[in-house]
Design an enzyme around this catalytic site. Sequence first.
Site, mmCIF file in Angstrom:
data_model
loop_
_atom_site.group_PDB
_atom_site.id
_atom_site.type_symbol
_atom_site.label_atom_id
_atom_site.label_comp_id
_atom_site.label_asym_id
_atom_site.label_seq_id
_atom_site.Cartn_x
_atom_site.Cartn_y
_atom_site.Cartn_z
ATOM 1 N N TYR A 118 -3.104 0.647 1.231
ATOM 2 C CA TYR A 118 -1.851 1.219 0.712
ATOM 3 C C TYR A 118 -1.087 1.791 1.901
ATOM 4 O O TYR A 118 -1.649 2.549 2.688
ATOM 5 C CB TYR A 118 -2.159 2.346 -0.279
ATOM 6 C CG TYR A 118 -0.939 3.128 -0.701
ATOM 7 C CD1 TYR A 118 -0.266 2.819 -1.881
ATOM 8 C CD2 TYR A 118 -0.437 4.165 0.093
ATOM 9 C CE1 TYR A 118 0.873 3.519 -2.264
ATOM 10 C CE2 TYR A 118 0.706 4.867 -0.283
ATOM 11 C CZ TYR A 118 1.344 4.542 -1.466
ATOM 12 O OH TYR A 118 2.474 5.227 -1.834
ATOM 13 N N GLU A 206 7.272 1.225 -0.243
ATOM 14 C CA GLU A 206 5.863 1.365 -0.631
ATOM 15 C C GLU A 206 5.241 -0.023 -0.719
ATOM 16 O O GLU A 206 5.678 -0.852 -1.514
ATOM 17 C CB GLU A 206 5.749 2.074 -1.979
ATOM 18 C CG GLU A 206 4.309 2.337 -2.382
ATOM 19 C CD GLU A 206 4.211 2.977 -3.768
ATOM 20 O OE1 GLU A 206 4.711 2.383 -4.740
ATOM 21 O OE2 GLU A 206 3.638 4.073 -3.863
#
Length: 396
Positions: A118, A206
Amino acid sequence: MNLHEYQGKEILSTFGVKIQKGIVVNTPQEAVAAAKKLTEETGTGWHVLKAQVHAGGRGKGGGVKLAKNLEEVESIADQIIGMQLITPQTSAEGKKVHQLLVAEDVYYPGETETSEFYISVLLNRTSGRNMIMYSTEGGMDIETVAEETPHLIFTEEIDPATGMLPFQARRVAFNLGLSGAAFKDMTKFVTALYTAYDKSDASLFEINPVLKTSDNKILAVDAKVTIDDNALFRHKDYLELRDIREENPIEVEAGALGLNYVDLDGNVGCMVNGAGLAMATMDLIKQAGGEPANFLDVGGTADAARVEAAFQIILKDPEVKAILINIFGGIVRCDRVAQGVIDAYKNMGTINVPIIVRLQGTNADIAKELIDNSGLDVQSAVEFQEAADKVQTVLA
Ligand code: GDP
Ligand code: MN
């Protein structure tokens, strides 16, 4: 302004961030053609088909599927395009899928295991600096990681004077447990990602997951991108990326009228001038036991035309059971606003919800008289609390 995954990936690609390649399509036939083209370009036989909606968690809702041949591409595309996709991030009725991204399968087997990470870039409001937030726990809900294993989330704050420094990129790659070619590729990836965020005036990039492929390449598999609306004037080419089908239709209409409107879940419509007063009004409605149906700042010029436009916007929400108008007349005189309310009311014919008007400031007394003598179903209030209480009374 929120972007679709395929748009975010295109921007990333222009800044040299490696991405999972894909082609966006509107029909199953186009999906098959896109899959053939990707096979020619990348050699992939398998494709992943991804619903393009402004919501995450698409995989969990059945909006991301693997197709192992062209027949599957066609049948899965047929299934996903036009569906109402419900994910943990959409409302209960879900979002209609208009477009599909046909992408190369990048989870192919090879000499090493694939890993999902991530990585996001966003503004840390406490320090006032951009930061890179990253974790070894990719592919999962980052909120869950933050709750259950917060020690697996790392941050790297960026000094605006220097930008991202090479040692910071190396620290990211190190903390993600990489070595060799993947380590090097990750330093390039995260540096280019930060540049993309910075140069596009984004407020969020993101990437979840960032993938280490089985042959040690680092790729963006997903992209959630928000561009700062206040910077859009510097990026005229991004304006066409806006997909208003993804936005709340009443908010879009209000925006076109220059009204600052945010749709909420309650039943008390609010018409207020000034964002601060609008926030305070919502607080007071809640304190009195009600729930605001919207935030609406009509701005400084609350004349009849504007008040009418605001009425119309508020009444488009079927949940609205009462309207509270709370205007402070500083520059704009209260009697003019009152006349505006009365004129707008008359122009609109019947308004089937009770209206409470509180006007304070210049000529407030004349305004109250105008409202009280208008013969319309509009109640006036002088004090803020009184107005909120009257709203509760009409709702009871
Ligand atoms: P999200 O669910 O909306 O966050 O959509 P993502 O783009 O993150 O995709 C969801 C999941 O699909 C990823 O976490 C992967 O596990 C899987 N996925 C994405 N691309 C591929 C691919 O090329 N091949 C395979 N087998 N799975 C993929
Ligand atoms: Mn994702």
